[in-house]
Design an enzyme around this catalytic site. Structure first.
Site, PDB file in Angstrom:
ATOM      1  CB  SER B  46      -1.108  -0.022   1.341  1.00 44.44           C
ATOM      2  OG  SER B  46      -1.638   0.770   1.309  1.00 44.44           O
ATOM      3  CD  GLU B  47      -0.920   3.536  -3.252  1.00 33.82           C
ATOM      4  OE1 GLU B  47      -1.765   2.086  -2.596  1.00 33.82           O
ATOM      5  OE2 GLU B  47      -1.348   3.837  -4.798  1.00 33.82           O
ATOM      6  CG  ASN B  48      -1.238   3.702   3.602  1.00 34.41           C
ATOM      7  OD1 ASN B  48      -0.885   2.675   2.897  1.00 34.41           O
ATOM      8  ND2 ASN B  48      -1.082   3.683   4.938  1.00 34.41           N
ATOM      9  N   GLY B  49       2.999   2.732   3.162  1.00 31.91           N
ATOM     10  CA  GLY B  49       3.779   2.283   3.747  1.00 31.91           C
ATOM     11  C   GLY B  49       3.682   0.910   4.643  1.00 31.91           C
ATOM     12  CB  SER B  87       5.902   4.082  -0.204  1.00 34.79           C
ATOM     13  OG  SER B  87       4.252   3.122  -0.297  1.00 34.79           O
TER      14      SER B  87
END
Lengths: 221, 234
Positions: B46-49, B87
């Protein structure tokens, strides 16, 4: 003795001024410094340039600042969700400017600013509307667009734990943009869920070293 | 017959290989996680890490664990958490093996349009351009035509591009289509569909693969396929 702990959020933002550029950490709710943002809103400073991933949610934190019309320009990747109604209403009336940046480019522009770089070449957005007007260069047969670094007057960030030296530790998805923003502003203020004694964060667990952080303020439950 | 949104997601999930590192976009792609084969280790990003998670059940929600869709998730054994620069190093640096994205249009040359309809009042891009430009295998999961019946696979995209020449494979409610240097190749059709019927609903020429087959849907899942009179899944 170094002590970066500040009494409360109002004291932490007392010297922020009209027209400042402010980075705001968080991705959704995790890692959003909402009590610091509420304190900025209470101060009522205006004409702000905000650098964040989104545009705030409902009437909370950045959303509240949008509602009060404190923001002149928003630099972000994703402002178009239903909860960002405060931004949407002002944007459609032409009351706030938007600079839309792909999310990875936004993160890297902040990282570059904190790392002392002027910018970087990225393949993201080549051949799209978001590359218009930007330098495109071919490197090793691939096209890249030049993006400039971002640096702010202030970064407002959030962590799970912090000590009086400014060392910070995040929890799970709180991290997101916060460590990057901690490196890319002249004044860095961290809201933390818990203040811990110096030495209680093992060195391997310090996610943001205190060198980057100027003020630490405890979240009031 | 055509596939439901879940049916498209199921079909995508069957093609993800052991050891894949996968970012799922919003819409139909977000459903793919429900159908990951139990006999393979596949890691969602996921983009948020976050790397290595699944959707959370209602009683296991953690306020600090959401994916980029803001949906609650649970970290699996072996998961990792990191900041946004790491990320997008994974995304832009070509370390993720697959991304599954929704689309407004895909062109025959692999151009992807999925971030903005022209008349949209407030634009937003999120991580779409980074994923499309950086991930090794960009797969699209979408309905074959718009609710008005207009083909979404076209010669040239009309909507603003997310990235040029990035899509490798398209999964729709009617077919599986590869994007190749020689053009679009029809690999599979839904039960009850013919290659000719798929071509009629496609805005660019299809080459029918010599081994083009009719897809098989398992009995253990319900709701993967729609019967013909309802038309394609909305």
């Amino acid at each position: 003795m170094v002590n970066k702990i500040v009494a409360d959020c109002d004291a932490a933002v007392a010297d922020l001024k009209d027209g400042m550029t402010i980075m705001v950490g968080g991705f959704g709710d995790p890692g959003a410094p909402n009590q610091l943002l509420d304190a900025v809103r209470r101060r009522g400073i205006r004409d702000l340039v905000i650098i964040a991933n989104g545009a705030g949610s409902e009437d909370i934190g950045l959303g509240g600042m949008m509602k009060d019309g404190l923001v002149r320009k928003l630099i972000c990747s994703f402002p178009n969700y239903p909860q960002a109604w405060a931004f949407r209403e002002r944007y459609l009336k032409g009351e706030v400017e938007l600079e839309l940046v792909p999310q990875g480019t936004l993160a890297e522009r902040i990282r570059a600013g904190g790392a002392g770089l002027g910018g970087f070449y990225t393949p993201t957005a080549v051949g799209t509307d978001l590359a218009q007007g930007k330098e495109v260069r071919t490197i090793n047969g691939r096209q890249y667009v030049f993006e400039t670094a971002l640096y702010a007057d202030v970064a407002l960030i959030k962590a799970a734990k912090g000590d009086r030296l400014g060392n910070l530790r995040y929890r799970y998805a709180m991290r997101n943009f916060n460590p990057l923003m901690a490196s890319a502003a002249a004044l860095v203020i961290a809201e933390v869920d818990e203040v811990v004694p110096v030495g209680s964060l093992p060195p391997d667990d310090v996610h943001t070293p205190g060198i980057f952080v100027d003020r630490v303020v405890l979240y009031q439950a | 017959m055509s596939l439901t949104r879940e049916g498209i997601a199921y079909r995508v999930a069957q093609d993800l290989p052991e050891g894949a590192y996968v970012n799922l976009g919003i819409g139909i792609p977000s459903l793919v996680g429900r159908f990951l084969p139990a006999d393979k280790e596949i890691f969602l990003h996921s983009e948020n890490g976050l790397l290595g998670f699944r959707s959370a059940d209602h009683d296991e929600r953690d306020p600090h664990l959401v994916n980029a869709n803001k949906d609650p998730v649970v970290l699996l054994p072996g998961a990792a958490v990191f900041d946004h620069a790491w990320s997008f190093t994974m995304i832009r640096g070509g370390h993720l093996t697959h991304t599954v994205l929704g689309a407004l249009e895909v062109a025959a040359n692999g151009d992807l349009a999925n971030w903005r309809v022209s008349a949209q009042q407030v634009p937003g891009v999120g991580g779409a351009m980074d994923l499309a430009a950086g991930v090794r295998n960009v797969w699209v999961a979408m309905t074959h035509v718009t609710p008005q019946g207009r083909p979404k696979i076209v010669e040239r995209c009309h909507f603003p591009l997310t990235a040029p020449r990035c899509v490798k494979r398209i999964y729709t409610d009617l077919a599986v289509i590869d994007v190749t240097p020689e053009g679009l190749v029809l690999r599979e059709v839904c039960p009850g569909m013919t290659p000719q019927a798929v071509q009629e609903l496609t805005g660019a020429p299809l080459t029918v693969a010599s081994d083009c087959r009719t897809m098989t849907l398992p009995q253990e899942f319900e709701g993967l396929a729609l019967v013909a009179e309802g038309g394609p899944a909305a």
